[in-house]
Each structure stands twice: as structure tokens, then as C-alpha cells.
Design a protein around this motif. Structure first.
Motif, PDB file in Angstrom:
ATOM      1  N   GLN A 290       0.832  -1.205   0.000  1.00 31.34           N
ATOM      2  CA  GLN A 290       0.000   0.000   0.000  1.00 31.34           C
ATOM      3  C   GLN A 290       0.867   1.256   0.000  1.00 31.34           C
ATOM      4  OE1 GLN A 290      -3.498   0.581   2.345  1.00 31.34           O
ATOM      5  NE2 GLN A 290      -3.868  -1.618   2.633  1.00 31.34           N
ATOM      6  N   PHE A 291       0.447   2.242  -0.817  1.00 31.48           N
ATOM      7  CA  PHE A 291       0.974   3.603  -0.762  1.00 31.48           C
ATOM      8  C   PHE A 291      -0.115   4.433  -0.092  1.00 31.48           C
ATOM      9  CE2 PHE A 291       2.629   1.549  -4.547  1.00 31.48           C
ATOM     10  CZ  PHE A 291       3.993   1.847  -4.538  1.00 31.48           C
ATOM     11  N   THR A 292       0.210   5.115   1.008  1.00 33.17           N
ATOM     12  CA  THR A 292      -0.822   5.821   1.766  1.00 33.17           C
ATOM     13  C   THR A 292      -0.402   7.251   2.096  1.00 33.17           C
ATOM     14  OG1 THR A 292      -0.051   5.351   4.024  1.00 33.17           O
ATOM     15  CG2 THR A 292      -1.322   3.619   2.915  1.00 33.17           C
ATOM     16  N   LEU A 293      -1.386   8.047   2.496  1.00 35.88           N
ATOM     17  CA  LEU A 293      -1.098   9.315   3.160  1.00 35.88           C
ATOM     18  C   LEU A 293      -0.520   9.001   4.538  1.00 35.88           C
ATOM     19  CD1 LEU A 293      -4.465  11.168   2.387  1.00 35.88           C
ATOM     20  CD2 LEU A 293      -2.275  11.481   1.196  1.00 35.88           C
ATOM     21  N   PRO A 294       0.304   9.886   5.101  1.00 34.17           N
ATOM     22  CA  PRO A 294       0.863   9.608   6.435  1.00 34.17           C
ATOM     23  C   PRO A 294      -0.205   9.277   7.473  1.00 34.17           C
ATOM     24  CG  PRO A 294       1.986  11.477   5.443  1.00 34.17           C
ATOM     25  CD  PRO A 294       0.854  11.135   4.524  1.00 34.17           C
ATOM     26  N   GLU A 295      -1.318  10.001   7.422  1.00 35.59           N
ATOM     27  CA  GLU A 295      -2.358   9.790   8.439  1.00 35.59           C
ATOM     28  C   GLU A 295      -3.144   8.495   8.219  1.00 35.59           C
ATOM     29  OE1 GLU A 295      -3.993  12.992   5.506  1.00 35.59           O
ATOM     30  OE2 GLU A 295      -2.061  12.396   6.393  1.00 35.59           O
ATOM     31  N   GLN A 296      -2.979   7.845   7.075  1.00 35.09           N
ATOM     32  CA  GLN A 296      -3.677   6.583   6.806  1.00 35.09           C
ATOM     33  C   GLN A 296      -2.863   5.354   7.220  1.00 35.09           C
ATOM     34  OE1 GLN A 296      -4.034   7.048   2.565  1.00 35.09           O
ATOM     35  NE2 GLN A 296      -6.119   7.872   2.655  1.00 35.09           N
ATOM     36  N   ALA A 297      -1.579   5.554   7.534  1.00 37.40           N
ATOM     37  CA  ALA A 297      -0.656   4.422   7.675  1.00 37.40           C
ATOM     38  C   ALA A 297      -1.011   3.494   8.831  1.00 37.40           C
ATOM     39  CB  ALA A 297       0.773   4.935   7.819  1.00 37.40           C
ATOM     40  N   ASP A 298      -1.372   4.030   9.983  1.00 31.27           N
ATOM     41  CA  ASP A 298      -1.689   3.186  11.142  1.00 31.27           C
ATOM     42  C   ASP A 298      -2.834   2.224  10.832  1.00 31.27           C
ATOM     43  OD1 ASP A 298       0.280   4.089  12.813  1.00 31.27           O
ATOM     44  OD2 ASP A 298      -0.979   5.571  13.825  1.00 31.27           O
ATOM     45  N   ALA A 299      -3.894   2.764  10.260  1.00 29.11           N
ATOM     46  CA  ALA A 299      -5.058   1.932   9.931  1.00 29.11           C
ATOM     47  C   ALA A 299      -4.699   0.918   8.851  1.00 29.11           C
ATOM     48  CB  ALA A 299      -6.225   2.804   9.473  1.00 29.11           C
ATOM     49  N   ALA A 300      -3.869   1.340   7.885  1.00 26.97           N
ATOM     50  CA  ALA A 300      -3.470   0.437   6.802  1.00 26.97           C
ATOM     51  C   ALA A 300      -2.665  -0.734   7.343  1.00 26.97           C
ATOM     52  CB  ALA A 300      -2.670   1.198   5.749  1.00 26.97           C
ATOM     53  N   LEU A 301      -1.782  -0.476   8.303  1.00 25.98           N
ATOM     54  CA  LEU A 301      -0.965  -1.549   8.872  1.00 25.98           C
ATOM     55  C   LEU A 301      -1.848  -2.606   9.535  1.00 25.98           C
ATOM     56  CD1 LEU A 301       1.831  -2.712   9.571  1.00 25.98           C
ATOM     57  CD2 LEU A 301       1.782  -1.322  11.665  1.00 25.98           C
ATOM     58  N   GLU A 302      -2.778  -2.182  10.357  1.00 22.24           N
ATOM     59  CA  GLU A 302      -3.660  -3.135  11.033  1.00 22.24           C
ATOM     60  C   GLU A 302      -4.538  -3.877  10.028  1.00 22.24           C
ATOM     61  OE1 GLU A 302      -5.432  -5.473  13.885  1.00 22.24           O
ATOM     62  OE2 GLU A 302      -3.575  -4.290  13.956  1.00 22.24           O
ATOM     63  N   GLU A 303      -5.020  -3.162   9.015  1.00 16.46           N
ATOM     64  CA  GLU A 303      -5.850  -3.800   7.983  1.00 16.46           C
ATOM     65  C   GLU A 303      -5.059  -4.888   7.248  1.00 16.46           C
ATOM     66  OE1 GLU A 303      -6.771  -2.778   3.472  1.00 16.46           O
ATOM     67  OE2 GLU A 303      -7.329  -1.140   4.822  1.00 16.46           O
ATOM     68  N   MET A 304      -3.809  -4.608   6.926  1.00 21.08           N
ATOM     69  CA  MET A 304      -2.987  -5.569   6.192  1.00 21.08           C
ATOM     70  C   MET A 304      -2.644  -6.786   7.051  1.00 21.08           C
ATOM     71  SD  MET A 304      -0.540  -2.884   4.120  1.00 21.08           S
ATOM     72  CE  MET A 304       0.428  -4.096   3.212  1.00 21.08           C
ATOM     73  N   LYS A 348       7.907 -25.349  17.479  1.00 19.54           N
ATOM     74  CA  LYS A 348       8.055 -23.884  17.473  1.00 19.54           C
ATOM     75  C   LYS A 348       7.269 -23.288  16.309  1.00 19.54           C
ATOM     76  CE  LYS A 348      12.514 -23.910  17.156  1.00 19.54           C
ATOM     77  NZ  LYS A 348      13.932 -23.485  17.006  1.00 19.54           N
ATOM     78  N   TYR A 349       7.244 -21.964  16.277  1.00 23.12           N
ATOM     79  CA  TYR A 349       6.512 -21.235  15.243  1.00 23.12           C
ATOM     80  C   TYR A 349       7.489 -20.735  14.171  1.00 23.12           C
ATOM     81  CZ  TYR A 349       2.667 -21.110  18.612  1.00 23.12           C
ATOM     82  OH  TYR A 349       1.673 -21.461  19.491  1.00 23.12           O
ATOM     83  N   LYS A 350       7.005 -20.704  12.911  1.00 18.33           N
ATOM     84  CA  LYS A 350       7.798 -20.208  11.803  1.00 18.33           C
ATOM     85  C   LYS A 350       7.027 -19.120  11.049  1.00 18.33           C
ATOM     86  CE  LYS A 350      11.804 -22.362  11.521  1.00 18.33           C
ATOM     87  NZ  LYS A 350      13.078 -21.627  11.410  1.00 18.33           N
ATOM     88  N   GLU A 351       7.717 -18.056  10.726  1.00 16.33           N
ATOM     89  CA  GLU A 351       7.089 -16.912  10.052  1.00 16.33           C
ATOM     90  C   GLU A 351       6.652 -17.261   8.633  1.00 16.33           C
ATOM     91  OE1 GLU A 351       7.655 -14.188   6.895  1.00 16.33           O
ATOM     92  OE2 GLU A 351       9.584 -14.685   7.829  1.00 16.33           O
ATOM     93  N   VAL A 352       5.394 -16.916   8.290  1.00 22.10           N
ATOM     94  CA  VAL A 352       4.901 -17.075   6.918  1.00 22.10           C
ATOM     95  C   VAL A 352       4.506 -15.737   6.310  1.00 22.10           C
ATOM     96  CG1 VAL A 352       4.129 -19.463   7.165  1.00 22.10           C
ATOM     97  CG2 VAL A 352       2.544 -17.597   7.731  1.00 22.10           C
ATOM     98  N   SER A 353       4.486 -14.691   7.150  1.00 21.93           N
ATOM     99  CA  SER A 353       4.198 -13.349   6.649  1.00 21.93           C
ATOM    100  C   SER A 353       4.803 -12.317   7.583  1.00 21.93           C
ATOM    101  CB  SER A 353       2.683 -13.113   6.557  1.00 21.93           C
ATOM    102  OG  SER A 353       2.412 -11.773   6.181  1.00 21.93           O
ATOM    103  N   SER A 354       5.455 -11.325   6.980  1.00 19.33           N
ATOM    104  CA  SER A 354       5.892 -10.139   7.713  1.00 19.33           C
ATOM    105  C   SER A 354       5.145  -8.957   7.121  1.00 19.33           C
ATOM    106  CB  SER A 354       7.399  -9.913   7.558  1.00 19.33           C
ATOM    107  OG  SER A 354       8.134 -10.778   8.382  1.00 19.33           O
ATOM    108  N   VAL A 355       4.430  -8.229   7.944  1.00 23.64           N
ATOM    109  CA  VAL A 355       3.707  -7.040   7.485  1.00 23.64           C
ATOM    110  C   VAL A 355       4.392  -5.833   8.117  1.00 23.64           C
ATOM    111  CG1 VAL A 355       1.485  -5.881   7.307  1.00 23.64           C
ATOM    112  CG2 VAL A 355       1.586  -8.381   7.359  1.00 23.64           C
ATOM    113  N   SER A 356       4.835  -4.899   7.272  1.00 22.86           N
ATOM    114  CA  SER A 356       5.706  -3.824   7.751  1.00 22.86           C
ATOM    115  C   SER A 356       5.272  -2.464   7.257  1.00 22.86           C
ATOM    116  CB  SER A 356       7.148  -4.082   7.288  1.00 22.86           C
ATOM    117  OG  SER A 356       7.636  -5.313   7.749  1.00 22.86           O
ATOM    118  N   TRP A 357       5.587  -1.459   8.070  1.00 21.55           N
ATOM    119  CA  TRP A 357       5.342  -0.048   7.753  1.00 21.55           C
ATOM    120  C   TRP A 357       6.699   0.634   7.666  1.00 21.55           C
ATOM    121  CZ3 TRP A 357       4.801   3.704  12.247  1.00 21.55           C
ATOM    122  CH2 TRP A 357       4.672   5.032  11.803  1.00 21.55           C
ATOM    123  N   ALA A 358       6.972   1.267   6.521  1.00 18.60           N
ATOM    124  CA  ALA A 358       8.264   1.923   6.302  1.00 18.60           C
ATOM    125  C   ALA A 358       8.217   3.422   6.557  1.00 18.60           C
ATOM    126  CB  ALA A 358       8.749   1.663   4.877  1.00 18.60           C
TER     127      ALA A 358
END
Length: 428
Positions: A290-304, A348-358
Motif C-alpha cells: 500500500q501507498f498511503t497518506l501519512p495519516e492513513q498508515a496506522d489503519a493500513a498496517l492493522e488492515e494488512m 516452534k513457530y515459523k514466520e509465513v508473513s511479515s507485514v511492515s510499515w516503512a
């Protein structure tokens, strides 16, 4: 890339944030050098501007003298021209060194991201319960028993760290990818199929170069004089596709996803945690961005994050969500949340997805902006990416969590129509 103005205005805050990732002494040395180069750059710009103004004034005086019939003075000597050329050359050199120094700094971790390595990661959510399995077979044994993966012929074809899906294994892999494609389209993401060979500029924009330049497969300079490499993740391609663009503010958030194989030079270990398809040089992944406005980023991270989790939940797998510490997250990211599936054979647990905010770190490197309404001013977008999902660990988790005492494996309900069966049975 960080904002130079922020370093000038609040170096202490920048140093404190970077110290979550780097040794404080190393941070201060890097910031000292950056500020020294910045001051040198600004001084040179001042000298160049002054020299240009002087030459303009002399040119005006020359023109006025000609109009007035007077003998004009010599406008600019060869010495003056050489001095300006030397100043401009020196400025180019200083700006190059400053850009390199800035590009080597990692992103500033978000406030709720703690310092430390893997030991500081924090589990923030769990879904389901660990399955009870009396006699656990690992995914390598199961894939051989069921005729799903040919490890030996994979090595014959590509060398260590490669494998080949076969029969129902290839169909299961493809069913997973198609399931992810359908779900991502349903979630409002536009589907892309980008090139697998990218220019070096895309690696720089994503923040992978120069620090992780040697982690990917490069073409030799003779066949690729501009510099090309095999993409390590579709994140690099999606971001790179929008380099140097000004996006329509009304269209943000811009949601894209891509399917690609991913090519990486990481070592494929023989340890039980990395056997089979858990770690290798080529694997399949569907990536959302996602490309977002700065103020949209928090909501976008949780949505993703919730979207990626929903895919694992629909497959019926037990997993956990972890907030990564600063030292365990990618250097380009302010915040990363991992979705980790339970692997019974490993305990143990193994990662299958990393969701990140840059934040705007990648957008600064890639010059991706949007224009404020009613004005000429542009601002950098924020970028977010996440796997939705990677299959090389997901398929082993399906095999291990859904294994039955007779060696068969139940097929997740959402994949049964695609595979035409509800159970994978040992090859006869």
C-alpha cells in the motif's frame, strides 16, 4: 532514507531511536559524519551561488557599458570559470558521499518497537490451539510419503537449496497461490505480474542496497551494464514501479499485490528447522503493498495484518502474531508484525508473513510523492508491505498440522474444490 531536516533539528531524538538498532557509539559517528558533510555541502552551495551572482552582476555591467558606449570590463576570467567548475565538481563529490552515508542509516523504529534482537520479540495475538498429534511426522517425511516434493531432483536441477514440487504437491502449491490471489482481489488489491529481473535502482529504492547488495543474485556487468538482479521479493518490484512519480492524492491508499518467485542467496541449512522447503534460494510468494497518506498508515498496517491473518485462519492453521524488536526487523521498516504458524515437528513457530510499515523511508529513496490540494507542494507517501502469503513454510505447516495417523493429510476446506479431494494419501 531519513529526513536530513530532522537530523538537523533534533539529532538527539534520531540518535535515541537509532540506538534501538545500532551501537550508540556507531550511531554518533555516523551522525557526526553526516552533519559534517551536510555543513560542507551547504557551504559549497553558498560559494557557488555567490560566484554565480558575481558573474551575473559582471554580465549586467558589461551589457550596460556596451549600451552606454563605454569600454566594458572583462566579465569573467578563465580563472573565475575554472573556480566555479571546481566548486561544482567538489559539490557533486560531497553530495555523493552524503547520499551514501544517509543511505546506510536504517529507518527509525516506531515508538512501540523495543530494542533488542529475536529475544525481545513479543507475541501479541494467538489463533486456535496447537493440534494434538500422537506420533508427529515432519514435513519432509510427509512430502516424500505423499509424493509432493522431489528434493533430490530439485538439487540435481539447481543445486543445494532447491526443490521441485510434483503431482499433488505442485497442485497444492498452485491451489494456495490461486486462493491468495482471489482473496487479495476480493480485499481490493490490484493484481500485478512484474518482471523478475530488476534494475539496481529498484533495490536502492526499497532500501535493500547498498547494505544487502550481496544477498541477491546479480547479472554480470557485461550483460547488464545498468545493473540488474533477480528480485528477492515482489515488494521491491511494486515499489520500484512507482519510482519518481507524483501520485493522485484522491487515489490513496493505492493497493497493489503481485505473485512472483523470490530469489535469495541465503544459506540453506541442514538443521531440522531449515530442512525441506523451509529455507531455500527460490520460493513462491504473494505480496501485498500500500501507498498511503501519512495519516492513513496506522489503519493500513492493522488492515494488512488482519487480512494476512485471515488467510491463515481460513486455512484452519494455528498461528501467533508477534511484534518484532528493532534489531529483528528489516532496516527499512519502522514497525513489523510477523504471522508465525505452528510447526509440530519443531515444537516452534515459523514466520509465513511479515507485514511492515516503512513510513516515508522508502518513498524518499524512490521519490514517490503526492501533491497537497490547491498547491504546488508535494509530500512523501508512506509505504507498507506484507506477505499474503509465502508458501514455502505454509505448505509444511499444512502437512504437519493436518497429518493423520495413517500418513494421510487432510486438505484445508477452502482448497478442496481446487484439488478435487479432501485428503492427500500416501503414494502406492
Amino acid at each position: 532514507m531519513l529526513d536530513m531536516e530532522l537530523i538537523r533539528k533534533d539529532r538527539e531524538a534520531v540518535a535515541t531511536a537509532l540506538a534501538k538498532r545500532l551501537d550508540p557509539a556507531e550511531v554518533n559517528r555516523a551522525l557526526d559524519e553526516i552533519q559534517r558533510l551536510d555543513q560542507e555541502r551547504r557551504a559549497l552551495i553558498g560559494e557557488i551561488d555567490a560566484e554565480r551572482q558575481r558573474r551575473k552582476a559582471e554580465a549586467r555591467a558589461y551589457a550596460e557599458a556596451k549600451r552606454a558606449g563605454r569600454e566594458p570590463e572583462v566579465v569573467a576570467s578563465e580563472t573565475g570559470r575554472k573556480q566555479l567548475s571546481e566548486l561544482e565538481s567538489e559539490l557533486d563529490e560531497v553530495q555523493g558521499r552524503l547520499r551514501t552515508a544517509m543511505s546506510e542509516l536504517p529507518n527509525l523504529p516506531a515508538d512501540d518497537v523495543v530494542a533488542g534482537g529475536k529475544e525481545a520479540n513479543r507475541v501479541v495475538r494467538t489463533f486456535g490451539e496447537q493440534p494434538t498429534i500422537e506420533k508427529v511426522r515432519d514435513h519432509v517425511e510427509l512430502s516424500r510419503l505423499l509424493g509432493l516434493v522431489d528434493h533430490e531432483r530439485g538439487v540435481k536441477l539447481g543445486g543445494s537449496g532447491f526443490w521441485m514440487y510434483t503431482g499433488m504437491g505442485a497442485r497444492l502449491e498452485w491451489a494456495l497461490l490461486n486462493f491468495f490471489v482471489d482473496e487479495n482481489v476480493r480485499a481490493g488489491y490490484e493484481f500485478l505480474l512484474p518482471p523478475h529481473l530488476l534494475l539496481d535502482t529498484a533495490g536502492y529504492a526499497a532500501g535493500q542496497f547498498p547494505k544487502f547488495y550481496d544477498d541477491v543474485y546479480h547479472l554480470d556487468r557485461e550483460s547488464a551494464p545498468r545493473g540488474q538482479f533477480l528480485l528477492p521479493t515482489a515488494e521491491t518490484a511494486i515499489l520500484g514501479a512507482y519510482q519518481d512519480e507524483i501520485l493522485d492524492r484522491a487515489a490513496l491508499p493505492l493497493k497493489r499485490f503481485a505473485y512472483t518467485p523470490c530469489y535469495r542467496r541465503e544459506a540453506a541449512g541442514a538443521h531440522s528447522d531449515e530442512r525441506g522447503t523451509v529455507r531455500g534460494h527460490q520460493f513462491n510468494k504473494v505480496e501485498i503493498f500500500q501507498f498511503t497518506l501519512p495519516e492513513q498508515a496506522d489503519a493500513a498496517l492493522e488492515e494488512m495484518v488482519r487480512h494476512a491473518e485471515s488467510l491463515v485462519e481460513k486455512l484452519g492453521l494455528h498461528y501467533q502474531r508477534s511484534l518484532l524488536s528493532a534489531g529483528d526487523a528489516s532496516a527499512s521498516m519502522r514497525k513489523t508484525l510477523d504471522i508465525e504458524v505452528w510447526m509440530p515437528s519443531m515444537g516452534k513457530y515459523k514466520e509465513v508473513s511479515s507485514v511492515s510499515w516503512a513510513g516515508d523511508y522508502q518513498a524518499r529513496r524512490a521519490a514517490i510523492r503526492y501533491r497537497e490540494p490547491g498547491g504546488k507542494q508535494t509530500r512523501f507517501v508512506h509505504t507498507l508491505n506484507g506477505s499474503a502469503l509465502a508458501t514455502s513454510r505454509l505448505l509444511p505447516a499444512v502437512l504437519e498440522q493436518f497429518q493423520q495417523p495413517d500418513g494421510s493429510v487432510l486438505v484445508p476446506e477452502v482448497l478442496r474444490d481446487r484439488l478435487g479431494t479432501d485428503r492427500l494419501t500416501p503414494a502406492r
